[in-house]
Design an enzyme around this catalytic site. Structure first.
Site, mmCIF file in Angstrom:
data_model
loop_
_atom_site.group_PDB
_atom_site.id
_atom_site.type_symbol
_atom_site.label_atom_id
_atom_site.label_comp_id
_atom_site.label_asym_id
_atom_site.label_seq_id
_atom_site.Cartn_x
_atom_site.Cartn_y
_atom_site.Cartn_z
ATOM 1 N N ASP A 1 0.820 -1.213 0.000
ATOM 2 C CA ASP A 1 0.000 0.000 0.000
ATOM 3 C C ASP A 1 0.858 1.269 0.000
ATOM 4 O O ASP A 1 0.455 2.307 0.535
ATOM 5 C CB ASP A 1 -0.960 0.036 1.212
ATOM 6 C CG ASP A 1 -1.757 -1.237 1.323
ATOM 7 O OD1 ASP A 1 -2.293 -1.674 0.295
ATOM 8 O OD2 ASP A 1 -1.820 -1.814 2.423
ATOM 9 N N LYS B 1 2.204 1.972 -5.266
ATOM 10 C CA LYS B 1 2.833 1.433 -6.489
ATOM 11 C C LYS B 1 1.956 1.695 -7.723
ATOM 12 O O LYS B 1 2.466 2.003 -8.792
ATOM 13 C CB LYS B 1 3.075 -0.078 -6.342
ATOM 14 C CG LYS B 1 4.072 -0.408 -5.254
ATOM 15 C CD LYS B 1 4.240 -1.906 -5.068
ATOM 16 C CE LYS B 1 3.050 -2.587 -4.443
ATOM 17 N NZ LYS B 1 2.777 -2.257 -3.053
ATOM 18 N N GLY C 1 -4.284 -4.482 -4.361
ATOM 19 C CA GLY C 1 -5.252 -3.465 -4.775
ATOM 20 C C GLY C 1 -4.463 -2.237 -5.170
ATOM 21 O O GLY C 1 -3.920 -1.551 -4.317
ATOM 22 N N GLN D 1 2.006 -6.154 -3.040
ATOM 23 C CA GLN D 1 2.340 -6.161 -1.608
ATOM 24 C C GLN D 1 3.658 -5.405 -1.381
ATOM 25 O O GLN D 1 3.941 -4.482 -2.119
ATOM 26 C CB GLN D 1 2.406 -7.596 -1.044
ATOM 27 C CG GLN D 1 1.047 -8.297 -1.006
ATOM 28 C CD GLN D 1 0.690 -8.981 -2.312
ATOM 29 O OE1 GLN D 1 1.498 -9.685 -2.899
ATOM 30 N NE2 GLN D 1 -0.528 -8.800 -2.786
HETATM 31 P P1 IMP Z 1 -2.762 -12.881 1.893
HETATM 32 O O1 IMP Z 1 -1.820 -12.334 0.874
HETATM 33 O O2 IMP Z 1 -4.219 -12.616 1.561
HETATM 34 O O3 IMP Z 1 -2.495 -14.302 2.235
HETATM 35 O O4 IMP Z 1 -2.528 -12.068 3.264
HETATM 36 C C1 IMP Z 1 -1.312 -12.169 4.006
HETATM 37 C C2 IMP Z 1 -0.927 -10.833 4.619
HETATM 38 O O5 IMP Z 1 -0.553 -9.935 3.582
HETATM 39 C C3 IMP Z 1 -2.066 -10.134 5.380
HETATM 40 O O6 IMP Z 1 -1.492 -9.415 6.465
HETATM 41 C C4 IMP Z 1 -2.624 -9.154 4.374
HETATM 42 O O7 IMP Z 1 -3.250 -8.049 4.992
HETATM 43 C C5 IMP Z 1 -1.351 -8.736 3.651
HETATM 44 N N1 IMP Z 1 -1.576 -8.285 2.274
HETATM 45 C C6 IMP Z 1 -1.861 -9.057 1.199
HETATM 46 N N2 IMP Z 1 -1.971 -8.297 0.102
HETATM 47 C C7 IMP Z 1 -1.745 -7.034 0.479
HETATM 48 C C8 IMP Z 1 -1.681 -5.799 -0.232
HETATM 49 O O8 IMP Z 1 -1.841 -5.719 -1.462
HETATM 50 N N3 IMP Z 1 -1.420 -4.692 0.516
HETATM 51 C C9 IMP Z 1 -1.181 -4.756 1.861
HETATM 52 N N4 IMP Z 1 -1.225 -5.882 2.561
HETATM 53 C C10 IMP Z 1 -1.495 -7.022 1.866
#
Ligand code: IMP
Length: 430
Positions: A13, A16, A40, A225
């Site tokens: 976040d 990017k 996102g 991420q």
């Molecule tokens: P997952 O990727 O859904 O398995 O989530 C694992 C961890 O990564 C969690 O803490 C999510 O909140 C975080 N996370 C996954 N995708 C994003 C992103 O695009 N932005 C910020 N945090 C993310």
């Protein structure tokens, strides 16, 4: 020719999407190399805000947009995103390419993500619930299904028959769930419909990307991420299940490391995190609330309020090392406009009292040591002339750069593409 990786240097976040959108003007292609629709990427398109989850944000400028082999794809969500773009008047035809080696997010992945988190209770990861972890688990465990498997429906059905039996056993015995079992017929019918819509876009993305490189094209690799959600180098186990680092672009897109020309680290001027896990500079007071409200810090994918805190120089310095960052884009500086004083973590006091300037293996039970700087305390949102930036902001930027060991190349003062100051516009594209 340039191959530039855009990578988040904190917990995701960082902004990017906006930088990819800004740089797309001079790019011939944008490639996603890991993650899935847990991402996102928020982009302002005209006066509208658009969030892409799977499709690289370059699609908004109708740039060749490639979902690389390292991505895990929920086909239903991909189709939804394509339809949303079409409603905005953006057709993806001729621009979108999907790797035949990318892994599919299957219905059981989403179910097991949810049930797994429920079972973990207070130790949950706080995932986005999109099935990302279970999909990567199956990829590594060699029980995944790839996009290309769909091209031969008979073969796809065989794989499905095998995997549905296995996953129904897991549903009943491991997760002890009384939910309806997965149905071969239903999944086969759904995926046959998905294939009809998506077949024209499926290709050998590695060949496509390498041919573009051979033709001296400019390519952006859009990381999802951030560095500290990386499965190897992040705050394990509170991480995502892929290599979010710049190094992940090579395996996730099928290019050699010698092809990379630059790594642009995207750095938020403060720190945020979504989900569980340690966060040394997290604020629980009104400063944290101000960062959240001014920065509109709510998850682009899940809408969850983001945890907010001061800038952590130790984290970003480590990210500069891990990614080989060659320049930084500093984002959301205008969010700090109302602060009289700013704090930067420059050291950690560990639980045994020792002072550390490097990241310890665990970030739990750490007290940050702060350096204070005067805020600029005036409105800077939307400034596009470097000379008009307040001196206190320039001093803050200089200090960040010194502390983390990388040059600032882009300054962002608002969500719109034009609210940016590119200090070296020709640097990346030679
Ligand atoms: P997952 O990727 O859904 O398995 O989530 C694992 C961890 O990564 C969690 O803490 C999510 O909140 C975080 N996370 C996954 N995708 C994003 C992103 O695009 N932005 C910020 N945090 C993310």
């Amino acid at each position: 020719m340039a191959c530039v990786i855009i990578v988040g240097t904190q917990w995701g976040d960082e902004g990017k999407g906006k930088i990819v959108d800004l740089l797309t003007e001079r790019a011939d292609a944008v490639v996603r190399y890991q993650g899935g629709n847990n991402a996102g990427h928020t982009v302002m398109f005209g006066n509208k805000t658009f969030v892409t989850h799977l499709i690289p944000s370059g699609i908004l400028s109708k740039t060749t947009s490639i979902l690389g082999n390292g991505v895990v794809i929920d086909l239903a969500e991909l189709i939804k995103e394509i339809e949303e773009l079409e409603q905005l008047g953006i057709t993806v035809d001729n621009h979108l390419h999907i790797s035949d080696r990318a892994q599919l997010v299957m219905p059981w992945h989403k179910t097991f993500d949810r049930l797994g988190e429920e079972q973990k209770g207070k130790n949950k990861i706080g995932t986005t619930g999109r099935g990302i972890g279970p999909a990567y688990k199956d990829k590594i465990g060699r029980s995944g299904i790839r996009v290309g498997d769909l091209l031969d429906l008979e073969h796809f059905r065989c794989r499905l028959e095998e995997l549905v039996v296995e996953n129904n056993l897991l549903l009943e015995h491991l997760y002890k769930s009384s939910e309806k079992p997965f149905s071969i017929e239903q999944i086969f019918a759904e995926f046959t419909t998905f294939l009809k819509k998506l077949k024209p876009y499926i290709c050998d993305s590695t060949l496509l990307i390498n041919k573009l490189i051979e033709q001296d094209k400019n390519i952006l690799f859009e990381g999802a991420q951030g560095t500290f959600l990386d499965v190897d180098h992040g705050t394990y186990p509170f991480v995502t299940s892929s290599n979010t680092l710049a190094g992940g672009a090579c395996a996730g897109a099928g290019i050699g490391p010698t092809r990379i020309t630059d790594v642009l680290g995207i750095v938020k001027a403060y720190t945020t995190r979504v989900g569980s896990g340690p966060f040394p500079t997290e604020l629980f007071d009104e400063d944290g609330d101000l960062l959240r409200s001014e920065g509109q810090e709510f998850g682009a994918t899940t809408g969850r309020p983001r945890r907010c805190g001061w800038f952590d120089a130790l984290l970003v310095r480590q990210a500069v090392r891990l990614n080989g960052v060659t320049g930084m884009a500093i984002m959301k500086l205008d969010v700090l406009d109302k602060f009289e004083t700013l704090k930067i973590a420059v050291g950690y006091r560990l639980s045994d009292g020792e002072l550390s300037e490097n990241l310890p293996r665990s970030l739990e039970n750490i007290t940050p040591v702060y350096e204070e700087m005067p805020g600029w305390n005036c409105k800077t949102a939307g400034i596009t002339d470097y000379k008009k930036l307040p001196l206190e902001m320039l001093a803050y930027l200089k200090r960040l750069s010194e502390l983390v060991g990388a040059e600032v190349s882009i300054i962002s003062t608002g969500p719109k593409r034009e609210e940016s100051i590119d200090l070296n516009p020709n640097n990346l594209w030679n």
